[in-house]
Write a protein that holds these residues in place. Structure first.
Motif, mmCIF file in Angstrom:
data_model
loop_
_atom_site.group_PDB
_atom_site.id
_atom_site.type_symbol
_atom_site.label_atom_id
_atom_site.label_comp_id
_atom_site.label_asym_id
_atom_site.label_seq_id
_atom_site.Cartn_x
_atom_site.Cartn_y
_atom_site.Cartn_z
ATOM 1 N N LEU A 204 0.860 -1.181 0.000
ATOM 2 C CA LEU A 204 0.000 0.000 0.000
ATOM 3 C C LEU A 204 0.891 1.224 0.000
ATOM 4 O O LEU A 204 1.764 1.375 0.875
ATOM 5 N N ASN A 205 0.691 2.125 -0.994
ATOM 6 C CA ASN A 205 1.526 3.322 -1.074
ATOM 7 C C ASN A 205 0.846 4.492 -0.378
ATOM 8 O O ASN A 205 -0.252 4.383 0.179
ATOM 9 N N SER A 206 1.511 5.649 -0.432
ATOM 10 C CA SER A 206 1.012 6.827 0.270
ATOM 11 C C SER A 206 -0.252 7.387 -0.365
ATOM 12 O O SER A 206 -0.994 8.139 0.274
ATOM 13 N N LYS A 207 -0.532 7.044 -1.625
ATOM 14 C CA LYS A 207 -1.727 7.544 -2.311
ATOM 15 C C LYS A 207 -2.941 6.631 -2.111
ATOM 16 O O LYS A 207 -3.987 6.850 -2.711
ATOM 17 N N GLY A 208 -2.781 5.592 -1.305
ATOM 18 C CA GLY A 208 -3.899 4.683 -1.065
ATOM 19 C C GLY A 208 -4.100 3.658 -2.156
ATOM 20 O O GLY A 208 -5.176 3.056 -2.258
ATOM 21 N N GLN A 209 -3.065 3.413 -2.970
ATOM 22 C CA GLN A 209 -3.168 2.452 -4.070
ATOM 23 C C GLN A 209 -2.541 1.122 -3.646
ATOM 24 O O GLN A 209 -1.449 1.099 -3.069
ATOM 25 N N PHE A 210 -3.234 0.026 -3.960
ATOM 26 C CA PHE A 210 -2.793 -1.305 -3.558
ATOM 27 C C PHE A 210 -2.056 -1.993 -4.697
ATOM 28 O O PHE A 210 -2.333 -1.757 -5.885
ATOM 29 N N SER A 211 -1.137 -2.894 -4.311
ATOM 30 C CA SER A 211 -0.495 -3.823 -5.242
ATOM 31 C C SER A 211 -0.636 -5.214 -4.647
ATOM 32 O O SER A 211 -0.154 -5.474 -3.539
ATOM 33 N N VAL A 212 -1.322 -6.120 -5.378
ATOM 34 C CA VAL A 212 -1.548 -7.497 -4.921
ATOM 35 C C VAL A 212 -0.731 -8.427 -5.815
ATOM 36 O O VAL A 212 -1.065 -8.619 -6.984
ATOM 37 N N ASN A 213 0.369 -8.971 -5.234
ATOM 38 C CA ASN A 213 1.278 -9.825 -6.028
ATOM 39 C C ASN A 213 1.677 -9.151 -7.326
ATOM 40 O O ASN A 213 1.548 -9.697 -8.417
ATOM 41 N N ASP A 214 2.177 -7.894 -7.200
ATOM 42 C CA ASP A 214 2.702 -7.105 -8.322
ATOM 43 C C ASP A 214 1.630 -6.696 -9.326
ATOM 44 O O ASP A 214 1.950 -6.329 -10.448
ATOM 45 N N LYS A 215 0.362 -6.738 -8.935
ATOM 46 C CA LYS A 215 -0.720 -6.280 -9.803
ATOM 47 C C LYS A 215 -1.531 -5.220 -9.054
ATOM 48 O O LYS A 215 -1.792 -5.373 -7.855
ATOM 49 N N SER A 216 -1.910 -4.146 -9.761
ATOM 50 C CA SER A 216 -2.679 -3.087 -9.118
ATOM 51 C C SER A 216 -4.027 -3.630 -8.673
ATOM 52 O O SER A 216 -4.624 -4.480 -9.340
ATOM 53 N N ASP B 22 -14.484 -5.611 -16.689
ATOM 54 C CA ASP B 22 -15.289 -6.804 -16.383
ATOM 55 C C ASP B 22 -14.982 -7.354 -15.004
ATOM 56 O O ASP B 22 -15.782 -8.087 -14.418
ATOM 57 N N ASN B 23 -13.764 -7.044 -14.480
ATOM 58 C CA ASN B 23 -13.366 -7.522 -13.156
ATOM 59 C C ASN B 23 -13.714 -6.518 -12.064
ATOM 60 O O ASN B 23 -13.167 -6.593 -10.951
ATOM 61 N N ASP B 24 -14.596 -5.522 -12.376
ATOM 62 C CA ASP B 24 -15.011 -4.492 -11.416
ATOM 63 C C ASP B 24 -13.845 -3.640 -10.953
ATOM 64 O O ASP B 24 -13.840 -3.145 -9.819
ATOM 65 N N GLU B 25 -12.819 -3.478 -11.790
ATOM 66 C CA GLU B 25 -11.707 -2.598 -11.471
ATOM 67 C C GLU B 25 -11.879 -1.281 -12.218
ATOM 68 O O GLU B 25 -12.266 -1.260 -13.377
ATOM 69 N N MET B 26 -11.581 -0.165 -11.515
ATOM 70 C CA MET B 26 -11.714 1.153 -12.113
ATOM 71 C C MET B 26 -10.508 1.445 -13.002
ATOM 72 O O MET B 26 -9.369 1.169 -12.626
ATOM 73 N N ILE B 27 -10.760 2.010 -14.183
ATOM 74 C CA ILE B 27 -9.689 2.430 -15.083
ATOM 75 C C ILE B 27 -10.039 3.799 -15.632
ATOM 76 O O ILE B 27 -11.175 4.247 -15.598
ATOM 77 N N SER B 28 -9.005 4.509 -16.127
ATOM 78 C CA SER B 28 -9.208 5.806 -16.770
ATOM 79 C C SER B 28 -9.255 5.611 -18.264
ATOM 80 O O SER B 28 -8.409 4.917 -18.827
#
Length: 816
Positions: free
Chosen positions: A454-466, A633-639
């Protein structure tokens, strides 16, 4: 014989049912002709096949014997043999049937030959027309075509009938008919032969009908002619005549077209049918392998110690010559009654040195020769043992160095040696005890432990994947449910990471009974990059290609830059590679290209949302692109960047226009060249205005626009059309057309021109750039025209006049 006939009939019946179901009404008539004849041959051959399996003979060691004495005599009564007349009657009926059908065949053949001899003939090319008086129906026999003489001379025979009969002659259909007639003589009692002959003749008619239609004859015209001849049909046994008994079926097949794919699928079904027939209707037989007993030579050892073979002295060289071609040679030695035991044993040793493995010693003094029958080492093996033993015994007892293969070899040799050999050989070495086998290393499975960062911006990395908090919980749940996965996880966060996110993750760790072993792991080494973590050469090459492609597709629009859409996977992957580069790698690599800002997670805090929204606003202001948030499709947010549905790009040089057009609610890409418009669907096929596909295959990338090589066309970051990469080795730079930029506002255009030191004019009077900016802000009705845009001194005209000066760039009044 009866079994063979039953199997032949069963095979032929299966083949014919298969033909009726899958092939009879299809349009592959040449294949059907081959199939019908081949099935007849297979039906004859398959029941006659016998597969032989060779087995080892079983030797029965128990022999039952019996003795018949002269006194055991029994008086026998002569047996009365009854005559069975059934086979005689059946064979007589079969012979009578053959005679009748053979006679009929000869009569029909003689009739045709008589017609050929007794009627006028006219040769036309490779065909011979036989003109017969009072002939009702034309027919063919090999190259002879029989016509009604009067109609032929009056040219009353239609062209279609001529082509039909010539096809029979050209394709040699008479050979098939003759073959079936001969088989009918032999199998006259089998109804399947008659059905097969009917199907073969009907397929001949199909072939002839297709030949007529392929000559440009209209089906309706041809069918009318067939109906006109139907009332005059007469049966011809050996000739191919126009057959009208199944006229309706012929009309149906004329209008049938079977696709190649359908024929291939049906043909493949023949394979399991063949396998079934070979398995069920062939014979299998087991034969015992003939075992040739090994040759046994009988030797005699006399009182002088000489070996005799058939009363002649034989040397060891002679025995070796006999052994070389026959390695299974066995030797029987008969020993002289008073022979010396040492001499007999010496003979046995020498025979073993030659290689003879089986010897039989025949003597009445068996106790004296017992040791001779035991296996013992050869002199060569004893010498090898002595060398190894001497070498090992000479080493230091405290720290001997002995190879494992030497230990195994010396143990083997020592076991072969007899007691006498052991006594005269080197003493057996006293080996030190072997160390225990090493403990097998613990198998470490890569990525067995789940890593959450978890970084300072609140972004997660799960096994090297966002990821997000939701994906973290899903990962914990899968680890908890999988018994084979380790329940140890690593959760690390930066010092300034959002505290509420940290607390939520720790709560999830406790909820799913997981252990955070982050504190037990050693800290990372100092420095930003390590030798182990730095990217490989392949990764750096892939990054350079990615960065170069993004930069090439980035368009400068004056006030900002238009960048192509970038997938989240590529952005994460190549950002990770760039971060892991050493300083030397970065100096030699492409600079990191512009990219979309990260999406705002659904569970982001207000502070995080404010920071990420600020980054998005900066991006939109710099690059003049509107950023939207979307779910995968995996309910992940993207820009993503969304553009207009329709746009046009004009190329004056070739008078080319490209754009997008919705057809039936689906977006299509279109290209207009000299007012000729072509539309393309998502798969790259050309379609008409209603969306119906008109091209047979995917359009090549080199054929879309003149002088360009386009593989993909995008709108709203989605592929609208994808064309065939037909020359991948020729074109190194493949163009993927992104969506066009939105037109900039008039005010931004004035500011951009001011930065280029442009000269401004208001109603023909020169004004400053500041004045031009104020005029545009106050007067929405002003039109802007730009001249000499490509030069270092462009000119901008502000006027209420709607007349466009020559060689100008116009900015629409609606763009504020």
């Amino acid at each position: 014989m009866l079994i063979y006939l039953l199997k032949f009939s069963a095979c032929l019946a299966i083949f014919m049912v298969f033909y009726k179901l899958l092939f009879e009404k299809s349009s592959v008539h040449k294949f059907k002709r081959f199939y019908l004849l081949a099935t007849l041959v297979l039906a004859l051959v398959i029941p006659s096949l016998t597969f032989i399996e060779y087995i080892e003979p079983v030797i029965d060691k128990e022999h039952n014997s019996f003795v018949v004495s002269d006194s055991d005599m029994v008086e026998t009564i002569p047996e009365v043999i009854e005559v069975n007349y059934t086979p005689i009657i059946l064979w007589s009926l079969y012979g009578l049937g053959i005679f009748v059908f053979l006679l009929k065949f000869c009569i029909n053949l003689n009739t045709i030959i008589s017609r050929i001899k007794n009627n006028p003939k006219l040769k036309t090319g490779s065909f011979i027309h036989v003109l017969v008086s009072n002939l009702k129906t034309p027919h063919t026999f090999f190259n002879y075509i029989f016509f009604n003489k009067h109609k032929f001379e009056q040219n009353d025979i239609p062209k279609e009938v001529l082509i039909h009969e010539q096809t029979h002659a050209k394709q040699k259909h008479s050979i098939d008919v003759l073959l079936l007639e001969l088989l009918q003589i032999i199998f006259w009692f089998n109804p399947l032969i008659y059905l097969l002959k009917r199907d073969v003749k009907l397929n001949h008619e199909f072939l002839a009908d297709r030949a007529v239609l392929q000559n440009g004859i209209e089906p309706s015209t041809y069918q009318t002619i067939l109906l006109a001849f139907s009332s005059k049909a007469e049966h011809q046994e050996l000739a191919n005549a126009i057959n009208y008994s199944s006229i309706k079926k012929r009309f149906t097949v004329m209008n049938t077209h079977t696709s190649k794919r359908s024929i291939w699928l049906r043909s493949l079904l023949i394979l399991p049918v063949l396998a079934l027939l070979f398995y069920g209707f062939t014979e299998s037989e087991q034969l015992e392998i003939e075992i040739i007993p090994p040759e046994i030579i009988e030797l005699y050892l006399n009182e002088d110690g000489e070996l005799l073979l058939e009363n002649k002295i034989i040397t060891y060289e002679d025995i070796e010559e006999l052994y070389r071609p026959d390695l299974k040679l066995q030797v029987t030695i008969k020993v002289f009654q008073d022979a010396d035991v040492k001499i007999a044993k010496d003979v046995s040793k020498k025979l073993k040195e030659i290689g003879i493995k089986k010897m039989t010693v025949c003597t009445s003094r068996i106790s004296e020769f017992q040791n001779d029958s035991q296996e013992e080492a050869t002199p060569k093996q004893v010498a090898e043992y002595n060398i190894l033993a001497k070498k090992i015994n000479a080493q230091s007892k405290n720290n001997p160095i002995i190879k494992l293969k030497d230990i195994e070899r010396i143990n083997y040799l020592y076991k072969l040696m007899s007691t006498t050999q052991k006594e005269s050989a080197q003493p057996f070495p006293n080996f030190p005890p072997q160390p225990p086998a090493p403990t097998p290393p613990v198998k470490v499975i890569k990525n067995e432990i789940t890593w959450i960062l978890l970084n300072s911006k609140g972004q997660f990395s799960v096994n090297d994947k966002s990821g997000s908090l939701k994906s973290v919980e899903a990962k914990f749940k899968s680890v908890w449910n999988d018994k084979n996965k380790s329940k140890n996880i690593v959760f690390r966060h930066e010092n300034n990471s959002p505290s509420d996110m940290v607390n939520k993750v720790n709560t999830l760790i406790d909820l799913y009974n997981l252990d955070n072993i982050s504190d037990t792991l050693p800290p990372p080494p100092p420095g930003n990059q390590t030798q182990q973590n730095q990217p490989t050469g392949k990764e750096v090459t892939a990054y350079n290609a990615y960065a170069k492609a993004i930069k090439q597709q980035t368009i400068d629009i004056g006030q900002g830059k238009l960048i192509p859409p970038v997938s989240e996977k590529d952005l994460v992957n190549f950002t990770n590679i760039y971060k892991r580069m050493t300083d030397k790698q970065r100096n030699n690599a492409e600079s990191f290209p512009d990219a979309l800002p990260p999406p705002i997670p659904e569970d982001a805090t207000q502070e995080q949302r404010a920071k990420m929204k600020s980054a998005i606003n900066d991006f939109e202001k710099t690059y003049k692109r509107k950023v939207h948030q979307a779910k995968t499709d995996n309910d992940e947010m993207i820009s993503v960047i969304v553009n207009d549905d329709v746009y046009e790009q004009t190329q004056d040089k070739n008078k080319v226009k490209t754009g997008f057009q919705k057809i039936n609610g689906t977006l299509h890409y279109y290209v207009s060249i000299n007012a000729a418009i072509k539309y393309y669907n998502r798969q790259g096929f050309e379609v008409n205005k209603t969306g119906v596909k008109i091209s047979k295959r995917q359009v090549n990338a080199s054929d879309v626009l003149p002088g360009q090589y386009i593989t993909k066309v995008y709108s709203d970051s989605k592929v609208v059309s994808e064309f065939k990469d037909n020359e991948p080795n020729t074109y190194k730079d493949k163009i993927d057309i992104p969506s066009p930029p939105r037109p900039i506002s008039r005010l931004d255009h004035i500011i951009a021109m001011a930065k280029k030191d442009a000269t401004f004019f208001y109603e023909g009077q020169k004004v400053s750039s500041d004045s031009a900016i104020q005029l545009v802000k106050k007067h929405d009705e002003l039109n802007l025209f730009t001249k000499d845009l490509a030069t270092n001194k462009p000119r901008v005209f502000l006027t209420k006049d709607t007349t466009i000066p020559a060689d100008t760039e116009i900015l629409p009044k609606s763009n504020k």
